[in-house]
Scaffold this motif. Structure first.
Motif, PDB file in Angstrom:
ATOM      1  N   ASP A   1     -52.999 -21.012 108.584  1.00  0.00           N
ATOM      2  CA  ASP A   1     -53.837 -21.068 107.374  1.00  0.00           C
ATOM      3  C   ASP A   1     -54.030 -19.681 106.772  1.00  0.00           C
ATOM      4  OD1 ASP A   1     -54.058 -23.827 107.436  1.00  0.00           O
ATOM      5  OD2 ASP A   1     -55.974 -23.818 108.495  1.00  0.00           O
ATOM      6  N   GLY A   2     -52.956 -18.889 106.782  1.00  0.00           N
ATOM      7  CA  GLY A   2     -52.966 -17.587 106.138  1.00  0.00           C
ATOM      8  C   GLY A   2     -53.523 -16.452 106.956  1.00  0.00           C
ATOM      9  N   THR A   3     -53.980 -16.734 108.176  1.00  0.00           N
ATOM     10  CA  THR A   3     -54.561 -15.692 109.025  1.00  0.00           C
ATOM     11  C   THR A   3     -53.658 -15.428 110.216  1.00  0.00           C
ATOM     12  OG1 THR A   3     -56.811 -16.327 108.394  1.00  0.00           O
ATOM     13  CG2 THR A   3     -56.556 -15.043 110.419  1.00  0.00           C
ATOM     14  N   ALA A   4     -53.325 -14.152 110.417  1.00  0.00           N
ATOM     15  CA  ALA A   4     -52.521 -13.780 111.583  1.00  0.00           C
ATOM     16  C   ALA A   4     -53.348 -13.966 112.849  1.00  0.00           C
ATOM     17  CB  ALA A   4     -52.054 -12.337 111.456  1.00  0.00           C
ATOM     18  N   ILE A   5     -52.771 -14.659 113.826  1.00  0.00           N
ATOM     19  CA  ILE A   5     -53.468 -14.876 115.099  1.00  0.00           C
ATOM     20  C   ILE A   5     -53.355 -13.602 115.935  1.00  0.00           C
ATOM     21  CG2 ILE A   5     -53.603 -16.308 117.158  1.00  0.00           C
ATOM     22  CD1 ILE A   5     -54.256 -17.741 114.494  1.00  0.00           C
ATOM     23  N   ASN A   6     -54.497 -13.126 116.455  1.00  0.00           N
ATOM     24  CA  ASN A   6     -54.463 -11.864 117.195  1.00  0.00           C
ATOM     25  C   ASN A   6     -53.945 -12.067 118.617  1.00  0.00           C
ATOM     26  OD1 ASN A   6     -56.642 -12.792 118.807  1.00  0.00           O
ATOM     27  ND2 ASN A   6     -58.132 -11.987 117.356  1.00  0.00           N
ATOM     28  N   ASN A   7     -53.707 -10.960 119.293  1.00  0.00           N
ATOM     29  CA  ASN A   7     -53.126 -11.010 120.635  1.00  0.00           C
ATOM     30  C   ASN A   7     -54.012 -11.724 121.644  1.00  0.00           C
ATOM     31  OD1 ASN A   7     -50.526  -9.946 120.671  1.00  0.00           O
ATOM     32  ND2 ASN A   7     -51.289  -7.841 120.529  1.00  0.00           N
TER      33      ASN A   7
END
Length: 327
Positions: free
Chosen positions: A81-87
């Motif tokens: 949904d347009g948001t990069a998933i963090n580590n």
């Protein structure tokens, strides 16, 4: 006259040059257009390349091909949904916390910094888990490649999660009495668990009464049941339905699957020991034991029943079965 013409011609040329120079200073210089990276979803067996609908808990696998534009590749990023998933959270979205780059298994991280041959293009395979995506929810999953000049290419697909199953309507218990017991017993209404007469129109199953070859008083109850009023019954074959138990069943489709894979039963008869007459009974079971499970199909409804207790007497016909019912 010739000198005057030359003077005017020279002035005109000078004016033209001044105007041209002035216009050049005001107009912006067109920037050099650079070709960005190209991102594709490769079609093939086992790969999702277009929008899709999944059941809860189902995953999908993508083969993401990234290609260079005018510059070497720098990073690959996974977005929801347009948001990069963090580590911290990326392992929730990558099955087993892994993905593949050109066939090499890597530990999930996001974004991925590309090295070596991957800077000129790579094939990235990910089994994606729609983490915490609820029934009826649609999410957009995006795969992004950026090059060393900051140019970006993306491709996305929409995943919808829909639960195709139907919750059961009821869980209840009932008591089915010996057909030879008091008047009005011997049948069971599976809709409400209430006992009826063995030939009552509300009954789906009935008891078969006594074994007339065993002298009374004594343990002469047949401990067999069958169907009435057009119902159909099979014995559940637990080996045919994965992780099947009565307690675990929560949706109608599980009961229907147990019916489809169940063991068919033969027809038989219930004998009136006083008159010697037989009444035909369909789908007669073997002698019941606690834990036996059956599925009854009647009027379009699948009923799952389990024998929870068998209460037998040797001095009356108050024998009965205690059953659990789901439908």
């Amino acid at each position: 006259m010739q000198k005057l013409f030359l003077k005017f011609s020279g002035a005109a040329i000078l004016l033209t040059l001044l105007i041209a120079t002035g216009c050049g200073e005001d107009d912006p210089i067109d920037p050099i257009t650079q070709l960005p990276p190209e991102v594709r979803l490769v079609d093939g067996v086992g790969f999702t390349s277009t929008d899709a609908t999944l059941a809860p808990g189902e995953t999908f696998t993508v083969n993401v091909e990234i290609l260079t534009g005018d510059n070497p590749l720098e990073t690959f990023t996974f977005l929801v949904d347009g948001t990069a998933i963090n580590n911290t959270n990326i392992a929730n979205y990558y099955a087993n916390g892994e993905f593949e780059v050109d066939g090499s298994v890597e530990t999930a991280n996001n974004p991925v910094t590309l090295f070596g041959d991957a800077k000129q293009g790579a094939s990235i395979v990910i089994e994606v888990v729609p983490f915490e995506q609820m029934d009826g929810e649609v999410r957009t999953y995006t795969f992004e490649a950026a090059d060393e000049a900051g140019n970006v290419g993306t491709i996305s697909l929409d995943i919808t999660v829909v639960d195709p199953t139907t919750p059961i309507d009821a869980t209840l218990t009932g008591v089915l009495f010996n057909q030879a017991g008091p008047t009005g017993t011997g049948g069971l209404n599976l809709d409400n668990g209430e006992g009826t007469g063995s030939a009552d129109a509300e009954a789906e199953i009935r008891d078969l009464g006594l074994d007339c070859t065993v002298p009374a008083p004594g343990l002469n109850w047949r401990r067999q049941i069958g169907t009435v009023n057009g119902a159909d019954m099979v014995k559940v074959d637990e080996t045919q339905v994965e992780n099947f138990t009565f307690d675990n069943v929560s949706v109608k489709e599980e009961i229907e699957a147990a019916y489809t894979t169940g063991v068919e039963l033969s027809d038989g008869a219930s004998r009136n020991c006083a008159t010697g007459t037989d009444t035909p009974v369909t789908d007669v079971t073997d002698e019941l034991v606690v834990g036996d499970m059956f599925v009854v199909l009647a009027n379009g409804t699948h009923y799952l029943i389990r024998i929870d207790a068998i209460n037998e007497t040797d001095d009356s016909n108050a024998d009965n079965y205690e059953l659990s019912i789901k439908y």
